[in-house]
Design a protein around this motif. Structure first.
Motif, short mmCIF file in Angstrom:
data_model
loop_
_atom_site.label_atom_id
_atom_site.label_comp_id
_atom_site.label_asym_id
_atom_site.label_seq_id
_atom_site.Cartn_x
_atom_site.Cartn_y
_atom_site.Cartn_z
N ARG A 100 0.82 -1.21 0.00
CA ARG A 100 0.00 0.00 0.00
C ARG A 100 0.86 1.27 0.00
O ARG A 100 1.98 1.26 0.55
CB ARG A 100 -0.84 0.04 1.28
CG ARG A 100 -1.72 -1.16 1.55
CD ARG A 100 -2.93 -1.16 0.65
NE ARG A 100 -4.03 -1.94 1.21
CZ ARG A 100 -4.26 -3.23 0.99
NH1 ARG A 100 -3.43 -3.94 0.25
NH2 ARG A 100 -5.32 -3.82 1.52
N GLU A 102 0.59 3.83 1.88
CA GLU A 102 0.94 4.29 3.25
C GLU A 102 2.16 3.53 3.78
O GLU A 102 2.92 4.05 4.61
CB GLU A 102 -0.24 4.16 4.24
CG GLU A 102 -0.90 2.80 4.34
CD GLU A 102 -2.10 2.65 3.41
OE1 GLU A 102 -2.09 3.25 2.30
OE2 GLU A 102 -3.06 1.94 3.78
N ASN A 203 4.75 -3.97 9.32
CA ASN A 203 3.37 -3.61 9.00
C ASN A 203 2.57 -4.89 9.30
O ASN A 203 2.31 -5.68 8.41
CB ASN A 203 3.25 -3.20 7.53
CG ASN A 203 1.80 -3.07 7.10
OD1 ASN A 203 0.90 -2.88 7.93
ND2 ASN A 203 1.54 -3.19 5.80
N PRO A 204 2.25 -5.12 10.56
CA PRO A 204 1.60 -6.39 10.93
C PRO A 204 0.10 -6.33 10.61
O PRO A 204 -0.41 -5.26 10.27
CB PRO A 204 1.82 -6.44 12.44
CG PRO A 204 1.79 -5.00 12.85
CD PRO A 204 2.40 -4.23 11.71
N TYR A 206 -3.43 -5.53 11.44
CA TYR A 206 -3.95 -4.67 12.51
C TYR A 206 -5.43 -4.34 12.35
O TYR A 206 -5.95 -3.42 12.96
CB TYR A 206 -3.11 -3.40 12.67
CG TYR A 206 -2.96 -2.51 11.44
CD1 TYR A 206 -4.01 -1.75 10.95
CD2 TYR A 206 -1.72 -2.41 10.80
CE1 TYR A 206 -3.84 -0.92 9.85
CE2 TYR A 206 -1.54 -1.57 9.71
CZ TYR A 206 -2.61 -0.84 9.24
OH TYR A 206 -2.43 -0.02 8.15
N LEU A 213 -13.98 -3.71 6.07
CA LEU A 213 -12.99 -3.45 5.03
C LEU A 213 -13.71 -3.54 3.69
O LEU A 213 -14.73 -4.21 3.58
CB LEU A 213 -11.92 -4.54 5.06
CG LEU A 213 -10.74 -4.41 6.00
CD1 LEU A 213 -9.79 -5.58 5.79
CD2 LEU A 213 -10.01 -3.09 5.81
N LEU A 226 -4.19 -9.51 7.32
CA LEU A 226 -5.03 -8.35 7.64
C LEU A 226 -5.50 -8.30 9.10
O LEU A 226 -5.41 -7.26 9.75
CB LEU A 226 -6.30 -8.39 6.76
CG LEU A 226 -6.09 -8.16 5.27
CD1 LEU A 226 -7.36 -8.55 4.52
CD2 LEU A 226 -5.73 -6.71 5.01
#
Ligand code: SAM
Ligand code: GLN
Length: 296
Positions: A100, A102, A203-204, A206, A213, A226
């Motif tokens: 992503r 971010e 980036n686990p 979360y 979603l 995810l």
């Protein structure tokens, strides 16, 4: 232009196919740009290449299969089989989360920590671990963008690690400074690394299972990438709690998370011994990451 032994449709060019595909994707409520990506892939033209060549039978079949998958809801990134992340062209498939934008920012925060550590160092490499590496997005970017690093990329998913390995193999020389390891969070690392990592980045998963979603994410992307227990916080908490045992003095933990988690996780980091914990924004201006540093 590819020549095709099975013949061609002669009169049709890829430019005409593009116009038709743009119309189809827009009718389906998708951005017209997606038609460009698909046609560039099917024609082999590459971005900005000429679309004036004739459409081959094989190219047309490839194109139609990709459009069919897209209209059935599959993410474009899995259909193309690759996606850009910072400077990298990463292979992606349903074994990994699609990288992503971010997370590009989070990788940048980790690079800033690498530079901070490197500034006070002359000889040994800066030791970095990207835990839950997925496609390898963060860790491989660090290895490529900073030659003075030694990078561990880990994942609990064998499938994800296979994708990361393929992406690593495509890097050339920087791949020599990367090690892939399978296991849950810090358990994937050799115990000799305790108290010696300079930067741990993750980036686990979360996302709260009860949250909503987009259907495209839930239906196609791996659930284990995810969702996390305890309102999406279980993995973040395990990483914050475990990091002080693995970081060297002055080392940093860089974590991506959702805006409603940053305050609590920054507090938790201070509570487990981090000297400071900063909150950082993503490109949309939302709280997205915590950078926690140990005292020197
Ligand atoms: N780092 C990649 C990125 O930013 O695009 C992937 C991030 S994805 C949100 C989370 C990753 O963590 C997935 O690849 C998943 O397999 C991995 N993961 C989930 N649970 C884990 C665990 N207990 N230990 C290590 N990795 C885990
Ligand atoms: N950014 C992802 C999403 O909400 C979540 C990734 C994650 O859990 N780390 O689509």
């Amino acid at each position: 232009m590819e020549t095709d032994p099975t013949g061609d449709e002669g009169t049709i060019t890829w430019r005409e196919v593009l116009a038709e595909t743009e119309h189809r994707v827009m009718v389906a409520g998708l951005p017209a740009q997606e038609a460009h990506w698909i046609v560039e892939e099917a024609s082999g033209s590459g971005p900005g290449g000429s679309l004036d060549g004739p459409v081959t039978v094989r190219g047309r079949a490839h194109h139609d299969a990709m459009v069919g998958r897209r209209l059935a809801g599959e993410p474009l990134q899995y259909i193309l089989g690759r996606w850009a992340f910072r400077g990298l062209d990463l292979m992606v498939d349903p074994r990994v989360l699609i990288p992503r934008p971010e997370t590009e920012v989070v990788a940048g925060l980790a690079l800033a920590e690498v530079d901070r550590v490197a500034a006070g160092r002359t000889d040994s490499p800066v030791q970095v671990a990207d835990l839950g590496t997925g496609s390898g997005a963060i860790g491989l970017s660090i290895a490529v963008e900073r030659i003075g690093t030694r990078v561990w990329c880990t994942d609990v998913s064998t499938g994800a690690l296979a994708v990361a390995r393929a992406n690593c193999a495509g890097l050339g020389r920087p791949a020599r400074r990367v090690t892939l390891a399978e296991g849950s969070w810090f358990e994937a690392l050799p115990t000799e690394l305790k108290f010696s990592l300079d930067v741990v980045v993750a980036n686990p998963p979360y996302v709260d299972r009860a949250g909503d979603l987009p259907v495209e994410v839930v239906a196609w992307e791996p659930a284990e990438a995810l969702f996390a227990e305890r309102d999406g916080r279980a993995d973040l908490e395990a990483l914050v709690d475990g990091a002080p045992t693995w970081l060297a003095p002055g080392g940093a933990l860089v974590l991506e998370m959702s805006p409603d988690q940053v305050g609590d996780l920054a507090d938790r980091a201070r509570g487990v011994g981090f000297d400071e914990a900063e909150i950082h924004l993503d490109l949309a201006g939302r709280d997205r990451a915590v950078v926690a540093r140990l005292a020197q």
